[in-house]
Design an enzyme around this catalytic site. Sequence first.
Site, mmCIF file in Angstrom:
data_model
loop_
_atom_site.group_PDB
_atom_site.id
_atom_site.type_symbol
_atom_site.label_atom_id
_atom_site.label_comp_id
_atom_site.label_asym_id
_atom_site.label_seq_id
_atom_site.Cartn_x
_atom_site.Cartn_y
_atom_site.Cartn_z
ATOM 1 N N HIS A 122 -19.107 -80.072 12.010
ATOM 2 C CA HIS A 122 -18.611 -80.904 10.645
ATOM 3 C C HIS A 122 -18.474 -79.924 9.804
ATOM 4 O O HIS A 122 -17.820 -80.143 8.671
ATOM 5 C CB HIS A 122 -19.566 -81.754 10.378
ATOM 6 C CG HIS A 122 -19.738 -83.011 11.113
ATOM 7 N ND1 HIS A 122 -19.849 -84.256 10.580
ATOM 8 C CD2 HIS A 122 -19.315 -83.400 12.286
ATOM 9 C CE1 HIS A 122 -19.597 -85.156 11.446
ATOM 10 N NE2 HIS A 122 -19.178 -84.839 12.509
ATOM 11 N N ASN A 144 -20.385 -87.957 7.374
ATOM 12 C CA ASN A 144 -21.741 -87.163 7.281
ATOM 13 C C ASN A 144 -22.953 -88.256 6.750
ATOM 14 O O ASN A 144 -23.978 -88.024 6.958
ATOM 15 C CB ASN A 144 -21.491 -86.185 6.378
ATOM 16 C CG ASN A 144 -20.576 -85.083 6.969
ATOM 17 O OD1 ASN A 144 -20.280 -84.959 7.995
ATOM 18 N ND2 ASN A 144 -19.835 -84.448 5.914
ATOM 19 N N ARG A 168 -23.823 -80.392 15.985
ATOM 20 C CA ARG A 168 -22.935 -81.351 15.230
ATOM 21 C C ARG A 168 -22.772 -80.752 13.934
ATOM 22 O O ARG A 168 -21.502 -80.822 13.280
ATOM 23 C CB ARG A 168 -23.520 -82.810 14.814
ATOM 24 C CG ARG A 168 -22.666 -83.492 14.468
ATOM 25 C CD ARG A 168 -22.910 -85.053 14.678
ATOM 26 N NE ARG A 168 -21.996 -86.157 14.096
ATOM 27 C CZ ARG A 168 -22.436 -87.024 13.220
ATOM 28 N NH1 ARG A 168 -23.539 -86.970 12.843
ATOM 29 N NH2 ARG A 168 -21.236 -87.782 12.740
ATOM 30 N N HIS A 176 -21.260 -84.781 23.371
ATOM 31 C CA HIS A 176 -21.751 -86.145 23.531
ATOM 32 C C HIS A 176 -22.678 -86.294 24.830
ATOM 33 O O HIS A 176 -23.040 -87.575 25.011
ATOM 34 C CB HIS A 176 -20.907 -87.160 23.246
ATOM 35 C CG HIS A 176 -20.217 -87.186 21.773
ATOM 36 N ND1 HIS A 176 -19.313 -87.928 21.438
ATOM 37 C CD2 HIS A 176 -20.618 -86.368 20.596
ATOM 38 C CE1 HIS A 176 -19.157 -87.821 20.068
ATOM 39 N NE2 HIS A 176 -19.673 -86.956 19.511
HETATM 40 C C1 HEM Z 1 -13.822 -85.878 19.545
HETATM 41 C C2 HEM Z 1 -13.957 -86.169 18.346
HETATM 42 C C3 HEM Z 1 -15.387 -86.849 17.839
HETATM 43 C C4 HEM Z 1 -15.751 -88.064 17.320
HETATM 44 C C5 HEM Z 1 -14.976 -89.264 16.922
HETATM 45 C C6 HEM Z 1 -17.129 -87.857 17.074
HETATM 46 C C7 HEM Z 1 -17.986 -89.026 16.525
HETATM 47 C C8 HEM Z 1 -19.526 -88.899 16.591
HETATM 48 C C9 HEM Z 1 -20.232 -90.080 15.753
HETATM 49 C C10 HEM Z 1 -19.525 -91.215 15.330
HETATM 50 C C11 HEM Z 1 -21.672 -89.747 16.254
HETATM 51 C C12 HEM Z 1 -22.741 -90.769 15.785
HETATM 52 C C13 HEM Z 1 -22.851 -90.437 14.294
HETATM 53 C C14 HEM Z 1 -24.002 -91.663 13.789
HETATM 54 O O1 HEM Z 1 -23.670 -92.811 14.282
HETATM 55 O O2 HEM Z 1 -24.666 -91.133 13.114
HETATM 56 C C15 HEM Z 1 -21.402 -88.335 16.590
HETATM 57 C C16 HEM Z 1 -22.784 -87.653 17.306
HETATM 58 C C17 HEM Z 1 -22.721 -86.484 17.824
HETATM 59 N N1 HEM Z 1 -21.643 -85.477 17.730
HETATM 60 FE FE1 HEM Z 1 -19.650 -86.044 17.704
HETATM 61 N N2 HEM Z 1 -17.455 -86.907 17.686
HETATM 62 C C18 HEM Z 1 -16.624 -85.866 18.160
HETATM 63 C C19 HEM Z 1 -16.601 -84.363 18.496
HETATM 64 C C20 HEM Z 1 -17.589 -83.857 18.364
HETATM 65 C C21 HEM Z 1 -17.672 -82.392 18.598
HETATM 66 C C22 HEM Z 1 -16.435 -81.372 18.764
HETATM 67 C C23 HEM Z 1 -19.040 -82.078 18.526
HETATM 68 C C24 HEM Z 1 -19.607 -80.729 18.767
HETATM 69 C C25 HEM Z 1 -19.022 -79.539 19.109
HETATM 70 C C26 HEM Z 1 -19.963 -83.234 18.529
HETATM 71 C C27 HEM Z 1 -21.291 -83.399 18.459
HETATM 72 C C28 HEM Z 1 -21.974 -84.242 18.334
HETATM 73 C C29 HEM Z 1 -23.433 -84.556 18.366
HETATM 74 C C30 HEM Z 1 -24.283 -83.451 19.110
HETATM 75 C C31 HEM Z 1 -23.895 -85.679 18.035
HETATM 76 C C32 HEM Z 1 -25.473 -86.221 18.217
HETATM 77 C C33 HEM Z 1 -25.866 -85.885 16.709
HETATM 78 C C34 HEM Z 1 -27.304 -86.261 16.593
HETATM 79 O O3 HEM Z 1 -28.054 -86.864 17.712
HETATM 80 O O4 HEM Z 1 -27.976 -85.928 15.607
HETATM 81 N N3 HEM Z 1 -18.987 -84.313 18.127
HETATM 82 N N4 HEM Z 1 -20.197 -88.036 17.194
#
Ligand code: HEM
Length: 318
Positions: free
Chosen positions: A65, A93, A61, A192
């Site tokens: 970002h 973030n 992630r 995800h």
């Molecule tokens: C399509 C639009 C996207 C949205 C709206 C989005 C939104 C989010 C949100 C809200 C979270 C949880 C954050 C939290 O509650 O603290 C999350 C987690 C995550 N996102 Fe996305 N995301 C998107 C695309 C992506 C992309 C493109 C990647 C990687 C290439 C990605 C990788 C991740 C990962 C791996 C997590 C888990 C992180 C952890 O467990 O520390 N996301 N995302």
Amino acid sequence: MAAGFYFFLLVLFAFGASLQANGQLCPNFYESTCPQALSIVHKGVVAAIKNETRIGASLLRLHFHDCFVNGCDGSLLLDDTSTFVGEKTAVPNNISVRGFNVVDQIKAKLEKACPGVVSCADLLAIAARDSVVHLGGPSWKVRLGRRDSTTASRALANTSIPPPTSNLSALISSFSAQGLSLKDLVALSGSHTIGLARCTSFRGHVYNDTNIDSSFAQSLRRKCPRSGNDNVLANLDRQTPFCFDKLYYDNLLKKKGLLHSDQQLFKGGSADPFVKKYANNTSAFFKDFAGAMVKMGNIKPLTGRAGQIRINCRKVNK
Ligand code: HEM
Ligand SMILES: *[C@@H]1O[C@H](CO)[C@@H](O)[C@H](O)[C@H]1NC(C)=O
Ligand SMILES: *[C@@H]1O[C@H](CO)[C@@H](O)[C@H](O)[C@H]1NC(C)=O
Ligand SMILES: *[C@@H]1O[C@H](CO)[C@@H](O)[C@H](O)[C@H]1NC(C)=O
Ligand SMILES: *[C@@H]1O[C@H](CO)[C@@H](O)[C@H](O)[C@H]1NC(C)=O
Ligand SMILES: *[C@@H]1O[C@H](CO)[C@@H](O)[C@H](O)[C@H]1NC(C)=O
Ligand SMILES: *[C@@H]1O[C@H](CO)[C@@H](O)[C@H](O)[C@H]1NC(C)=O
Ligand SMILES: *[C@@H]1O[C@H](CO)[C@@H](O)[C@H](O)[C@H]1NC(C)=O
């Protein structure tokens, strides 16, 4: 004969120009200046995941970002100071992105082996790939040669990283602003399949939306009250949150996507065919994911003499 030769030259020239336009990143960038770079990052990532499985998701992630805010330039890693506002407290973030200590540990090893050579932006790109591979996902050649920014933009971080409340058209335009297609959007969202999200990120979806499986919504409501407990965590992939597999897409077919934005990809809209394809075919998902990661990693890199190679990822060199 001569015309054929000139045509050949023209094609050669066009090919060269297209490489140039691609941001001049290349997989063997550190081959002579820091041959150990890839193995140092790999070892650091494997050790970090062994210590805490979730960190692989967190590292993936970070690269996303970083890249979506003024390109893949390590800007996300800069700490706030009394005179500098960074991106760490931007809305997407704040109390959400993690993994900075792991980045510091890996960077310290790189600095010991090859001082001042490997950028923080490249570290993030390699760590993202190695995390995906270690959790069972596809591999790809990471293009390298990014340099680090001397600035950051909290305002742009607020607006360029899409929020989980986004609808499909907002997601499409956010990705298209970065040169990424609908296919890239759906493939990259497959990230995800690993990691966790906070209650505050999925509350609206489990209380207010209708395109969600009702027993799935109910079990999440028990975890995540209407108010309070904002930081309680749930798996983004309810089945295998630490395996990089295609089950994220199976969940969407069953209306069991955790975030509003996830379920937007399967709601009778233009993203549906990609979701169906990836749910049906792991190798198609892996192939498109790897291709899209390379594309995301190519967003506006600083190359040549632009930027710097930060010694400490948290601050600009003196
Ligand atoms: C399509 C639009 C996207 C949205 C709206 C989005 C939104 C989010 C949100 C809200 C979270 C949880 C954050 C939290 O509650 O603290 C999350 C987690 C995550 N996102 Fe996305 N995301 C998107 C695309 C992506 C992309 C493109 C990647 C990687 C290439 C990605 C990788 C991740 C990962 C791996 C997590 C888990 C992180 C952890 O467990 O520390 N996301 N995302
Ligand atoms: C191991 O993971 C824990 C979180 O589970 C973290 O607090 C700790 O700093 C990590 N240790 C190392 C050496 O990275
Ligand atoms: C970031 O989170 C902290 C801790 O909850 C909070 O005190 C602070 O106001 C938040 N900052 C922003 C800019 O939202
Ligand atoms: C980013 O959003 C937060 C929360 O809405 C706000 O406090 C902050 O002023 C914004 N920062 C910038 C630079 O736009
Ligand atoms: C999608 O969200 C955008 C931005 O929030 C909004 O302007 C637009 O009306 C929404 N589109 C649909 C089809 O709901
Ligand atoms: C859910 O909908 C209600 C009523 O429209 C609204 O007040 C509330 O803010 C929404 N909750 C979330 C988390 O989006
Ligand atoms: C993929 O689709 C084909 C034909 O549509 C079907 O026979 C096959 O069982 C599906 N495979 C998976 C893994 O869903
Ligand atoms: C699955 O995707 C791969 C890679 O795109 C492709 O070669 C293969 O033919 C697909 N398999 C099926 C059953 O469609």
